[in-house]
Every structure is written in C-alpha cells, then in structure tokens.
Design a protein around this motif. Structure first.
Motif, mmCIF file in Angstrom:
data_model
loop_
_atom_site.group_PDB
_atom_site.id
_atom_site.type_symbol
_atom_site.label_atom_id
_atom_site.label_comp_id
_atom_site.label_asym_id
_atom_site.label_seq_id
_atom_site.Cartn_x
_atom_site.Cartn_y
_atom_site.Cartn_z
ATOM 1 N N TRP A 95 0.844 -1.199 0.000
ATOM 2 C CA TRP A 95 0.000 0.000 0.000
ATOM 3 C C TRP A 95 0.883 1.253 0.000
ATOM 4 O O TRP A 95 0.641 2.187 -0.775
ATOM 5 C CB TRP A 95 -0.922 -0.051 1.213
ATOM 6 N N LEU A 96 1.897 1.277 0.852
ATOM 7 C CA LEU A 96 2.802 2.426 0.913
ATOM 8 C C LEU A 96 3.529 2.617 -0.413
ATOM 9 O O LEU A 96 3.679 3.739 -0.892
ATOM 10 C CB LEU A 96 3.825 2.233 2.040
ATOM 11 N N ARG A 97 3.978 1.520 -1.008
ATOM 12 C CA ARG A 97 4.691 1.606 -2.284
ATOM 13 C C ARG A 97 3.788 2.140 -3.388
ATOM 14 O O ARG A 97 4.235 2.918 -4.237
ATOM 15 C CB ARG A 97 5.249 0.235 -2.667
ATOM 16 N N ARG A 98 2.530 1.717 -3.395
ATOM 17 C CA ARG A 98 1.586 2.233 -4.404
ATOM 18 C C ARG A 98 1.410 3.736 -4.245
ATOM 19 O O ARG A 98 1.407 4.481 -5.229
ATOM 20 C CB ARG A 98 0.234 1.538 -4.283
ATOM 21 N N ILE A 99 1.252 4.181 -3.011
ATOM 22 C CA ILE A 99 1.080 5.619 -2.759
ATOM 23 C C ILE A 99 2.317 6.382 -3.228
ATOM 24 O O ILE A 99 2.210 7.385 -3.943
ATOM 25 C CB ILE A 99 0.809 5.885 -1.259
ATOM 26 N N ALA A 100 3.495 5.899 -2.852
ATOM 27 C CA ALA A 100 4.738 6.577 -3.227
ATOM 28 C C ALA A 100 4.943 6.571 -4.746
ATOM 29 O O ALA A 100 5.361 7.576 -5.317
ATOM 30 C CB ALA A 100 5.924 5.931 -2.522
ATOM 31 N N ALA A 101 4.651 5.458 -5.386
ATOM 32 C CA ALA A 101 4.813 5.374 -6.843
ATOM 33 C C ALA A 101 3.870 6.349 -7.542
ATOM 34 O O ALA A 101 4.281 7.063 -8.468
ATOM 35 C CB ALA A 101 4.558 3.952 -7.326
ATOM 36 N N ARG A 102 2.628 6.400 -7.105
ATOM 37 C CA ARG A 102 1.679 7.337 -7.718
ATOM 38 C C ARG A 102 2.127 8.779 -7.537
ATOM 39 O O ARG A 102 2.064 9.581 -8.466
ATOM 40 C CB ARG A 102 0.287 7.150 -7.114
ATOM 41 N N ARG A 103 2.579 9.099 -6.335
ATOM 42 C CA ARG A 103 3.024 10.469 -6.072
ATOM 43 C C ARG A 103 4.267 10.805 -6.889
ATOM 44 O O ARG A 103 4.413 11.937 -7.361
ATOM 45 C CB ARG A 103 3.253 10.681 -4.592
ATOM 46 N N THR A 104 5.149 9.843 -7.073
ATOM 47 C CA THR A 104 6.333 10.065 -7.900
ATOM 48 C C THR A 104 5.931 10.316 -9.343
ATOM 49 O O THR A 104 6.421 11.245 -9.989
ATOM 50 C CB THR A 104 7.293 8.857 -7.826
ATOM 51 N N LEU A 105 5.026 9.503 -9.852
ATOM 52 C CA LEU A 105 4.596 9.657 -11.243
ATOM 53 C C LEU A 105 3.870 10.983 -11.449
ATOM 54 O O LEU A 105 4.041 11.643 -12.476
ATOM 55 C CB LEU A 105 3.741 8.471 -11.656
ATOM 56 N N GLU A 106 3.066 11.393 -10.469
ATOM 57 C CA GLU A 106 2.402 12.702 -10.549
ATOM 58 C C GLU A 106 3.447 13.817 -10.569
ATOM 59 O O GLU A 106 3.344 14.766 -11.347
ATOM 60 C CB GLU A 106 1.470 12.897 -9.354
ATOM 61 N N HIS A 107 4.454 13.702 -9.718
ATOM 62 C CA HIS A 107 5.531 14.695 -9.662
ATOM 63 C C HIS A 107 6.243 14.782 -11.018
ATOM 64 O O HIS A 107 6.503 15.887 -11.520
ATOM 65 C CB HIS A 107 6.520 14.307 -8.554
ATOM 66 N N LEU A 108 6.556 13.634 -11.600
ATOM 67 C CA LEU A 108 7.261 13.623 -12.882
ATOM 68 C C LEU A 108 6.400 14.212 -13.993
ATOM 69 O O LEU A 108 6.919 14.925 -14.859
ATOM 70 C CB LEU A 108 7.691 12.198 -13.233
ATOM 71 N N ARG A 109 5.110 13.932 -13.981
ATOM 72 C CA ARG A 109 4.224 14.519 -15.005
ATOM 73 C C ARG A 109 4.176 16.038 -14.876
ATOM 74 O O ARG A 109 4.242 16.760 -15.883
ATOM 75 C CB ARG A 109 2.825 13.921 -14.889
ATOM 76 N N ARG A 110 4.053 16.530 -13.642
ATOM 77 C CA ARG A 110 4.046 17.981 -13.428
ATOM 78 C C ARG A 110 5.366 18.591 -13.885
ATOM 79 O O ARG A 110 5.381 19.646 -14.528
ATOM 80 C CB ARG A 110 3.809 18.308 -11.950
#
Length: 159
Positions: free
Chosen positions: A58-73
């Motif tokens: 669960w933590l890894r999914r949250i971190a991965a999503r936040r990383t991908l959002e950061h990279l898109r921005r």
C-alpha cells in the motif's frame, strides 16, 4: 502494539524503502520529499487499510503514484531529457544500458526499474503500479524488445 504505533516504530524502514523506490522511478533530489509526503498521507489514512499485512504494498503504491504525478508535473513545466533510471549494470561492458532505459516509454521504464533495478517480484511491481502481473510481464517483454532494438548497434571492441 496498535497499528499506528507499529507504523511509527517502522518509520525509518518505510522511509528508506520509499525513498529508494521514488529515486529509482526518477524523482531524483525530490525522492525524500515524495517519500515523506507519501508516509504522512498514509498515516492520516491508515484506517482505510483493511489488511495490515499489505501495508508495504500500500505504501509503495502511494509513493509510486506520487512520484509519477511529480514527474508529469515536472515534464509539463519543462521540456527536458527523460528522467534518469537506476538499474545496476556490469561495469566491465562498455554499454550504457541505463541511458537506453531512460528512453523507454514511461510504463515500460517503471516495470524495468522495479523488477530489474530494485529486485521486486512481478507481483510486487504489479501492486506498486496498480496493474496485473500479466501487464508487468508484457511491459517487461516490450521493454526488452525496445532495448534490444536500441542497443543493436553495440559491438564489443575487438583487439
């Protein structure tokens, strides 16, 4: 020990794991900030986790999503070269596989980094990416094909 106390007691371990994940996915110097943000988000919403044994995924999914959002921005703000990816490479060969990996499509690069770079099983990578294991296998197959095409001109030096 209650769930929140266990979460807090394991904070350093979770932080190190998530920072490595974020960095491997291309977050660079923002990896620690994203990992911290993911941990705070998870701690506030820990009651939403139904199965305590799935905390790491669960933590890894949250971190991965936040990383991908950061990279898109970040990509929207600046048109730059692809994010660097980390995959251990044998230094005895004179081929830059890491550079080739940065040019893979985003989802293929994520799968390669998670499975080959961080050593996740395909099931774990699927959980982090929020896809099926079969999708991860397909992404890895495509990535290997793309890498083979990109690196096909490589020929070892002959003496």
């Amino acid at each position: 020990m209650r769930a929140r106390e266990r979460f807090d007691a394991d904070y350093s371990k979770h932080f190190a794991d998530l920072t490595a994940l974020c960095r491997a996915l291309g977050a660079g110097s923002s990896a620690e900030d994203i990992a911290q943000d993911a941990l705070l988000h998870a701690r506030e919403r820990q009651d939403q986790l139904r199965d305590e044994t799935k905390l790491n995924a669960w933590l890894r999914r949250i971190a991965a999503r936040r990383t991908l959002e950061h990279l898109r921005r970040q990509r929207r703000r600046e048109l730059e070269e692809p994010a660097q990816a980390f995959v251990p490479v044998d230094p005895s060969i004179s081929i830059d596989v890491s550079a080739a990996i940065t040019f893979l499509p985003e989802r293929e690069r994520q799968a390669v980094v998670l499975v080959y770079g961080l050593g996740y099983e395909q099931e774990e990578a699927a959980s982090v990416m929020d896809v099926t294991r079969g999708t991860v296998a397909t992404l890895l197959h495509r990535a290997r094909r793309h890498l083979a095409e990109r690196l096909s001109g490589y020929a070892p030096d002959r003496d």
